[in-house]
Motif scaffolding. Structure first.
Motif, PDB file in Angstrom:
ATOM      1  N   ARG A 229       0.713  -1.021   0.018  1.00  0.00           N
ATOM      2  CA  ARG A 229      -0.150   0.111   0.116  1.00  0.00           C
ATOM      3  C   ARG A 229       0.757   1.056   0.408  1.00  0.00           C
ATOM      4  NH1 ARG A 229      -2.183   0.470   5.255  1.00  0.00           N
ATOM      5  NH2 ARG A 229      -1.380  -1.144   5.741  1.00  0.00           N
ATOM      6  N   THR A 241      -5.377   5.818  -0.183  1.00  0.00           N
ATOM      7  CA  THR A 241      -4.221   4.712  -0.170  1.00  0.00           C
ATOM      8  C   THR A 241      -4.293   4.100  -2.234  1.00  0.00           C
ATOM      9  OG1 THR A 241      -4.067   4.247   2.171  1.00  0.00           O
ATOM     10  CG2 THR A 241      -3.552   2.559   0.389  1.00  0.00           C
ATOM     11  N   GLU A 243      -3.162   0.681  -4.218  1.00  0.00           N
ATOM     12  CA  GLU A 243      -1.998  -0.389  -4.202  1.00  0.00           C
ATOM     13  C   GLU A 243      -1.631  -0.764  -5.180  1.00  0.00           C
ATOM     14  OE1 GLU A 243      -6.221  -2.750  -2.713  1.00  0.00           O
ATOM     15  OE2 GLU A 243      -6.632  -1.489  -0.891  1.00  0.00           O
TER      16      GLU A 243
END
Length: 310
Positions: A229, A241, A243
């Motif tokens: 992340r 965030t 990923e």
């Protein structure tokens, strides 16, 4: 080179699948996260500093128009993105502008030499350019990946006029001994193109210092949910965030953010997310929910006889 992965290019965050920006998953099924590369090999497209005249200014163009504006002094707080990197719930990288932090201060190449010791990681930075990483090996020299070749240069030459800093503390992995770091770097001088196992200067330098295969091309399997992340700080109380399935992909995106600059990154995210104003005392409105991660791949195995972190 093996384990090559086709590059997918996205021009903006609008095209990137992420977790729900409100932090609430809308279903319990599989979720597609970010595992894309936003640019081609950044060492090939790295902009070069403008030509310098004899007085240190730009070369005259012979026109009658006004002189070009003078470049502003480089300020990391204005140009760089404050961010953290997590593998599952472990923070493995952090760039913070917290009050009292001097780790991101930059120096001229000549002054930087006084702060370097063999085995140190050095980062050269400049506005609108990809950061360039190198390993200081002593005797005023560094080893770095530049334009698809690992070369040995004087630090002042490798800087190309950019300011620099020692960045040993950005990644939180346990480093190898200084002699092992220098040995890793020097052993690959002359490697080029298909002999390379790294996509950019940061991955090469970090591998030399930490010995982790995650920094290499194809060093991790891209299956399952995204264990990495990249948490981008939007303001003092809000973050977003993204990923990734591999550290390699995440580093490419992080470097792209540094190249386009903090203002552009925040504008992209604002356009993509349109987050609601956080309620008083709520600092997590713009954050995504951390995904369940896979167990980390073993990192203590020797790889092709190369040094690894202990």
């Amino acid at each position: 080179m093996g384990n090559q992965v086709e590059k997918l290019t996205h021009l903006s965050y609008k095209e990137v699948p992420t977790a729900d920006p409100t932090g609430v998953d809308r279903d319990d099924g599989p979720r597609i996260g970010v595992s894309y590369i936003f640019s081609n090999d950044d060492e090939d497209v790295e902009p070069q500093p403008p030509p310098q005249g004899p007085d240190g200014g730009g070369l005259p163009d012979g026109g009658d128009g006004p002189p070009p504006p003078q470049p502003q002094p480089y300020d990391p707080r204005l140009h760089e993105v404050e961010c953290s990197v997590f593998y599952r719930d472990e923070c493995i990288y952090q760039k913070s502008f917290a009050p009292g932090s001097a780790a991101l201060s930059t120096y001229t190449p000549e002054n930087l030499l006084n702060k370097c010791k063999p085995g140190d990681l050095v980062e050269f930075v400049s506005q609108a350019q990809y950061p360039h990483w190198a390993v200081y090996v002593g005797n005023f020299q560094v080893v770095h990946l530049h334009r698809l070749e690992v070369i040995n240069s004087f630090l002042t030459d490798a800087s190309q006029g950019r300011r620099g800093r020692v960045v040993n503390d950005l990644y939180r992995y346990k480093p190898l001994s200084p002699s092992a770091v220098v040995r890793n770097a020097l052993a690959h001088v002359g490697a080029k193109e298909r002999e390379l196992s790294w996509r950019n200067s940061e991955s090469f330098a970090a591998w030399c210092r930490y010995g982790k295969r995650e920094f290499k091309i194809g060093g991790e399997l891209r299956i399952g949910k995204q264990p990495y992340r990249l948490q981008i700080q939007l303001s003092a109380q809000r973050s977003h965030t993204l990923e990734f399935q591999s550290l390699e992909d995440l580093i490419m995106e992080k470097r792209r953010n540094d190249q386009i600059g903090r203002v552009a990154v925040l504008q992209e995210l604002a356009t993509h997310l349109h987050p609601a104003e956080p309620e008083e005392g709520d600092s997590n409105v713009a954050r995504t929910t951390p995904p369940p991660g896979r167990p980390p791949a073993p990192s203590s195995e020797a790889e092709d006889g190369e040094a690894v972190a202990h």
